[in-house]
Design an enzyme around this catalytic site. Structure first.
Site, short mmCIF file in Angstrom:
data_model
loop_
_atom_site.label_atom_id
_atom_site.label_comp_id
_atom_site.label_asym_id
_atom_site.label_seq_id
_atom_site.Cartn_x
_atom_site.Cartn_y
_atom_site.Cartn_z
N ASP A 132 0.86 -1.19 0.00
CA ASP A 132 0.00 0.00 0.00
C ASP A 132 0.89 1.23 0.00
O ASP A 132 2.02 1.19 0.50
CB ASP A 132 -0.83 0.07 1.30
CG ASP A 132 -1.93 -0.97 1.35
OD1 ASP A 132 -2.11 -1.72 0.38
OD2 ASP A 132 -2.61 -1.02 2.40
N ARG A 182 -0.45 -0.75 -8.84
CA ARG A 182 -1.87 -0.55 -8.58
C ARG A 182 -2.05 0.97 -8.51
O ARG A 182 -1.47 1.62 -7.65
CB ARG A 182 -2.24 -1.19 -7.24
CG ARG A 182 -3.69 -0.98 -6.86
CD ARG A 182 -4.03 -1.77 -5.61
NE ARG A 182 -3.64 -1.06 -4.42
CZ ARG A 182 -3.26 -1.64 -3.28
NH1 ARG A 182 -3.15 -2.94 -3.18
NH2 ARG A 182 -2.96 -0.91 -2.23
C1 LIG Z 1 -8.06 -1.74 -4.35
C2 LIG Z 1 -7.77 -0.38 -3.77
C3 LIG Z 1 -6.60 -0.17 -3.05
C4 LIG Z 1 -6.31 1.09 -2.52
N1 LIG Z 1 -5.11 1.31 -1.90
C5 LIG Z 1 -4.76 2.56 -1.54
C6 LIG Z 1 -3.46 2.86 -1.06
O1 LIG Z 1 -2.60 1.97 -0.91
N2 LIG Z 1 -3.16 4.16 -0.76
C7 LIG Z 1 -4.06 5.17 -0.93
O2 LIG Z 1 -3.72 6.33 -0.69
N3 LIG Z 1 -5.32 4.90 -1.35
C8 LIG Z 1 -5.69 3.65 -1.66
N4 LIG Z 1 -6.96 3.40 -2.13
C9 LIG Z 1 -8.02 4.45 -2.00
C10 LIG Z 1 -7.99 5.44 -3.17
O3 LIG Z 1 -6.86 6.27 -3.09
C11 LIG Z 1 -9.25 6.33 -3.14
O4 LIG Z 1 -9.25 7.07 -1.97
C12 LIG Z 1 -10.56 5.57 -3.24
O5 LIG Z 1 -10.47 4.50 -4.13
C13 LIG Z 1 -11.71 6.51 -3.69
O6 LIG Z 1 -11.43 7.07 -4.93
P1 LIG Z 1 -12.05 6.56 -6.31
O7 LIG Z 1 -10.93 6.28 -7.23
O8 LIG Z 1 -12.98 5.46 -6.12
O9 LIG Z 1 -12.73 7.84 -6.95
P2 LIG Z 1 -13.80 8.87 -6.38
O10 LIG Z 1 -13.89 9.93 -7.41
O11 LIG Z 1 -13.46 9.26 -4.98
O12 LIG Z 1 -15.11 8.02 -6.33
C14 LIG Z 1 -15.82 7.64 -7.50
C15 LIG Z 1 -17.19 7.14 -7.06
O13 LIG Z 1 -17.03 5.92 -6.30
C16 LIG Z 1 -17.88 5.90 -5.18
N5 LIG Z 1 -17.06 5.90 -3.95
C17 LIG Z 1 -15.74 6.18 -3.83
N6 LIG Z 1 -15.33 6.05 -2.55
C18 LIG Z 1 -16.43 5.69 -1.85
C19 LIG Z 1 -16.66 5.41 -0.49
N7 LIG Z 1 -15.67 5.46 0.41
N8 LIG Z 1 -17.92 5.09 -0.12
C20 LIG Z 1 -18.94 5.01 -1.02
N9 LIG Z 1 -18.77 5.26 -2.33
C21 LIG Z 1 -17.54 5.60 -2.74
C22 LIG Z 1 -18.75 7.14 -5.26
O14 LIG Z 1 -19.91 6.81 -5.97
C23 LIG Z 1 -17.90 8.10 -6.07
O15 LIG Z 1 -18.65 9.03 -6.76
C24 LIG Z 1 -7.27 2.15 -2.67
C25 LIG Z 1 -8.43 1.93 -3.40
C26 LIG Z 1 -8.69 0.70 -3.95
C27 LIG Z 1 -9.94 0.51 -4.75
#
Ligand SMILES: Cc1cc2nc3c(=O)[nH]c(=O)nc-3n(C[C@H](O)[C@H](O)[C@H](O)COP(=O)(O)OP(=O)(O)OC[C@H]3O[C@@H](n4cnc5c(N)ncnc54)[C@H](O)[C@@H]3O)c2cc1C
Length: 309
Positions: A132, A182
């Protein structure tokens, strides 16, 4: 950045809240939306269900910023046993962990030693491990760590954040070690000196990096996981992949347990690789606050749980 998000990210680091908020039953109930439970068994049960839908998973044992090496050693032991358990269950479950959970704040070398044991055991089972990525103060050190790990362990990937200005350069500089990446948007509260603050700019950079990474998959067979719930980005990435002549199974999406579950099913049904990350463990507070910060509307969901029995 909106105030709700900043406030929730501040709360994720607040010590008083960290020790008191998890005591509230309604909060514990709400957490279930994002994690199947605190035990490995809960994670395994959830993985089995997803596996029935052709969706492999990744497990994360929650915890970060531990303060002594004996805790880190326990975490290492936990992951070693977990790998045995996953193998016994015969499930496609990778693991992903935070370096600060393995002692990164205390000793680079010890963390390396612990991580290598985990990576080697995973390799024995033909399994993989992802690192991560944490807040921007760790990025240089984490990339240095990843380079070292990759010298001897091919089965390890690294998470990188599209909100950081530096990420394109980091990817370019890492290409010679054939990284597995990732790509995420980024979950921490970063200053504008290092990160895009505006969602539109983050999304734009995510797509720019994705286009570049698709090219690398095509030319060098790089493994890349596009880890986002943003379905508009999914569509653009799918179209760009098709245009570059990549097949569906050369494309991998990753999403979090409990978020847009129907979308996860649809991707699997359509023939794309989709892997879902399942978190478990009792140290869920900071991680959960970051999930709330991603969508401050989730706070309403937590509050609704006050009234449930
Ligand atoms: C497999 C995986 C591993 C990850 N590992 C890391 C890491 O190591 N370090 C790090 O900094 N971040 C990590 N993240 C988190 C990432 O950085 C984002 O904060 C998170 O994925 C939300 O952003 P998004 O790309 O979905 O886009 P966004 O624009 O935030 O969301 C798009 C849409 O998805 C839905 N959505 C997003 N988040 C949520 C929520 N929490 N609850 C409900 N609906 C939601 C909503 O409908 C939103 O409109 C990880 C995410 C994933 C999927």
């Amino acid at each position: 950045m909106n105030i709700g998000r900043s406030l929730l990210l501040w709360a994720s680091k607040n010590e008083w809240m960290k020790s008191n908020v998890p005591k509230f039953k309604f909060v514990r109930r709400a957490v279930k939306k994002f994690m199947p439970g605190e035990d490995v068994k809960d994670a395994i049960d959830a993985a089995r269900k997803l596996s029935g839908k052709n969706i492999p998973t990744t497990f994360t044992y929650l915890g970060e910023n531990i303060t002594n090496l004996s805790e880190a050693e326990n975490v290492k032991e936990h992951y070693l046993h977990l790998l045995d358990r996953i193998n016994e269950e015969n499930l496609d479950v990778e693991i992903s962990l935070k370096l600060t959970q393995l002692g990164f704040d205390i000793s680079f070398d010890k963390t390396l030693e612990f991580f290598e044991q985990i990576a080697r055991k995973a390799a024995d089972y033909n399994n993989n491990v992802f690192i991560d990525i944490e807040d921007s103060s760790y990025v240089d050190k984490t990339i240095e760590f990843y380079r070292k790990i990759k010298e001897k362990n091919d089965n390890v990937g690294l998470c990188l954040q599209a909100y950081l200005y530096r990420t394109m350069k980091d990817i370019e500089e890492m290409l010679q070690i054939k990284p597995w990446i990732r790509l995420v948007k980024g979950a921490y509260n970063e200053p504008e000196t290092v990160a895009f603050k505006n969602k539109k700019d983050v999304d734009k950079n995510f797509y720019k990096l994705s286009e570049y990474l698709l090219e690398q998959t095509k030319e060098k067979g790089l493994r890349v996981a596009y880890a986002t719930h943003d379905t508009a980005l999914h569509e653009r990435i799918k179209a760009a992949a098709e245009q570059k002549g990549l097949s569906k199974n050369q494309l991998e999406f990753q999403m979090l347990y409990g978020i847009k579950t129907n979308e996860q099913y649809k991707l699997a049904e359509a023939g794309y690789n989709i892997r879902v990350l399942i978190s478990y463990g009792n140290a869920w507070y900071p991680w959960y606050m970051r999930r709330l910060a991603e969508r401050p509307a989730n706070v309403l969901f937590v509050l609704k749980n006050i009234f449930r029995k």
